[in-house]
Enzyme design. Structure first.
Site, PDB file in Angstrom:
ATOM      1  N   HIS A 406     -40.782  43.934  37.408  1.00 41.05           N
ATOM      2  CA  HIS A 406     -39.622  43.711  37.116  1.00 41.05           C
ATOM      3  C   HIS A 406     -39.937  42.826  35.826  1.00 41.05           C
ATOM      4  CE1 HIS A 406     -35.512  43.998  36.657  1.00 41.05           C
ATOM      5  NE2 HIS A 406     -34.995  43.985  38.059  1.00 41.05           N
ATOM      6  N   ASP A 410     -37.286  47.213  33.405  1.00 40.52           N
ATOM      7  CA  ASP A 410     -35.827  47.084  33.608  1.00 40.52           C
ATOM      8  C   ASP A 410     -35.527  48.012  34.871  1.00 40.52           C
ATOM      9  OD1 ASP A 410     -35.698  44.654  32.175  1.00 40.52           O
ATOM     10  OD2 ASP A 410     -34.984  46.056  30.348  1.00 40.52           O
TER      11      ASP A 410
END
Length: 435
Positions: A406, A410
């Site tokens: 992450h 995204d």
């Protein structure tokens, strides 16, 4: 005779240390030139260290499971001819020279426990005419044979209601009178768990050293979970058409072509989808804070072996057709299981796929193979009723469980990528069309 020190060589690829996972010789063994002395494991692969000359092993550097830096002394040999490296030199630090065994200790006389006289068994009491059947009473609380129990009416009534035979209760009150406390003791003992017939408690503890490949896996997983900001995404895929096509192709070509499994189809789907998501076929250098995006698709195929999980690499999947992928996946899996995979076959992947096969479960949360940023997991296929076109029809369903870093990926990008892979798997004819 001369003494020769064999050091851990520079194995290459920037490796600075290696773990000694297995010794093939012991002190006192005569060895020939090129005979394997030890097997060492790096972050990449297991490497065998050969003897540089004929000789006799006089000392081993470390015990198996120890990590040595490149250039450290591994083995000391006594070789014929030449000038000794260091005459009368003591054994180097860390080298275990053979030691004389300690003299045997005289056997100790056994310690005998005092003889114990078992208590005489009591005759079984007649069955009670009222209340529940008598309950067993813990050993050591029984009364002597023929001794009449003394107890107050209230105690007798409570014992009758509880199914306790007072003749088997030793009283602690005056003159051996049975009290409520004695009945409480019987109740506590009766509540204690008793082992089932043929069962017994297991108290053994086995210590298993984490070494070799298992140690490498543990360190890699800990480092990945510590440094990567994981998030997982699970999507349901209808693989009915894909499985029908796979079975038809296997029947059509038989032994003339490699047998197709799900993995080659998934690899082809990744190859088709990744050009639209270049940030997922990448490595993240978190120290330099740079994402390296690759044009080549080198797919890591997680494979279970007897020693643990390894990830052989299917290189340049973008240049392979379906059957070539299938043949290479099979070859890599066999090499991984046999321990014959080369170092360059176990490194350099840009994205990884993982599957537990029939044990795939409903969903999983795979760990990203750092420094990669994405891993795609395959779960078990299940036939389920699905509502399609206004009716319920049976469809073969499967989940894709994928994880991403992450820090650089995204959620929207990850979900869109998996949706693209899903569309290709649900309409497998797209895998054979020109881009």
């Amino acid at each position: 005779m001369a003494t020769r020190s064999v050091k851990l060589p520079d194995i290459g690829e920037g490796v600075a240390e290696a773990e000694v996972v297995e010794w093939h010789v012991k002190v006192g063994d005569a060895v020939r030139e090129d005979q394997v002395l030890a097997a060492v494991m790096t972050d990449k692969a297991t490497v065998e260290i050969p003897s540089p000359a004929d000789g006799t092993v006089t000392a081993l550097g470390v015990a198996a499971g120890t990590v040595l830096a490149v250039g450290s002394e591994l083995v000391r040999l006594e070789v014929g001819g030449g000038t000794p490296e260091a005459p009368n030199e003591p054994v180097a630090d860390g080298l275990a020279a053979p030691e004389a065994p300690p003299p045997p200790r005289p056997p100790e006389a056994p310690v005998l426990a005092p003889a114990e006289v078992p208590p005489r068994p009591l005759p079984s009491p007649p069955p009670s005419l009222r209340g529940p059947p008598p309950r067993p009473v813990p050993a050591g609380m029984a009364r002597a044979a023929g001794e009449k129990p003394l107890a107050a009416p209230a105690v007798r009534r409570r014992a009758l209601e509880a199914g306790i035979d007072l003749r088997q209760v030793r009283g602690t009150g005056p003159a051996g009178r049975i009290t409520h406390d004695d009945l409480d003791a019987v109740a506590r003992a009766d509540a204690a768990p008793t082992p089932a017939a043929g069962s017994r408690e297991r108290t053994g503890v086995e210590d298993v050293a984490v070494r070799g490949l298992r140690r490498r896996i543990a360190r890699a997983m800990a480092e990945s979970t510590r440094r990567v900001a994981h998030f997982s995404y699970v999507e349901e895929v209808d693989v009915t058409a894909l499985e029908e096509l796979r079975a038809a192709l296997n029947r059509r070509h038989g032994a003339a072509r490699p047998k197709l499994t799900l993995i080659p189809f998934l690899v082809q789907a990744l190859v088709r989808a990744l050009p639209d998501f270049p940030g997922l076929n990448a490595h993240y250098d978190d120290e330099a804070e740079v994402v390296h995006r690759f044009g080549a698709v080198h797919v890591g195929i997680a494979a279970q072996t007897a020693g643990g999980l390894v990830v052989p690499v299917l290189r340049h999947a973008e240049a392979r057709d379906l059957w070539n992928c299938a043949a290479e996946v099979r070859r890599l899996a066999e090499a991984a299981r046999d321990g014959t995979a080369a170092r360059d076959e176990l490194s350099g992947s840009t994205i990884t796929v993982t599957s537990l096969g029939a044990l795939g479960g409903i969903a999983s949360t795979p760990v990203v193979n750092r420094p990669e940023v994405a891993i795609v997991g395959v779960n078990r296929q299940v036939m389920r009723p699905m509502w399609i076109g206004g009716g319920v029809v049976p469809r073969l369903m499967m989940n894709l469980s994928s994880s991403f870093d992450h820090r650089v990926v995204d959620g929207h990008e990850a979900a869109s990528f998996i949706q693209a892979v899903k569309a290709l798997l649900e309409t497998p004819a797209l895998l054979f069309m020109e881009a």
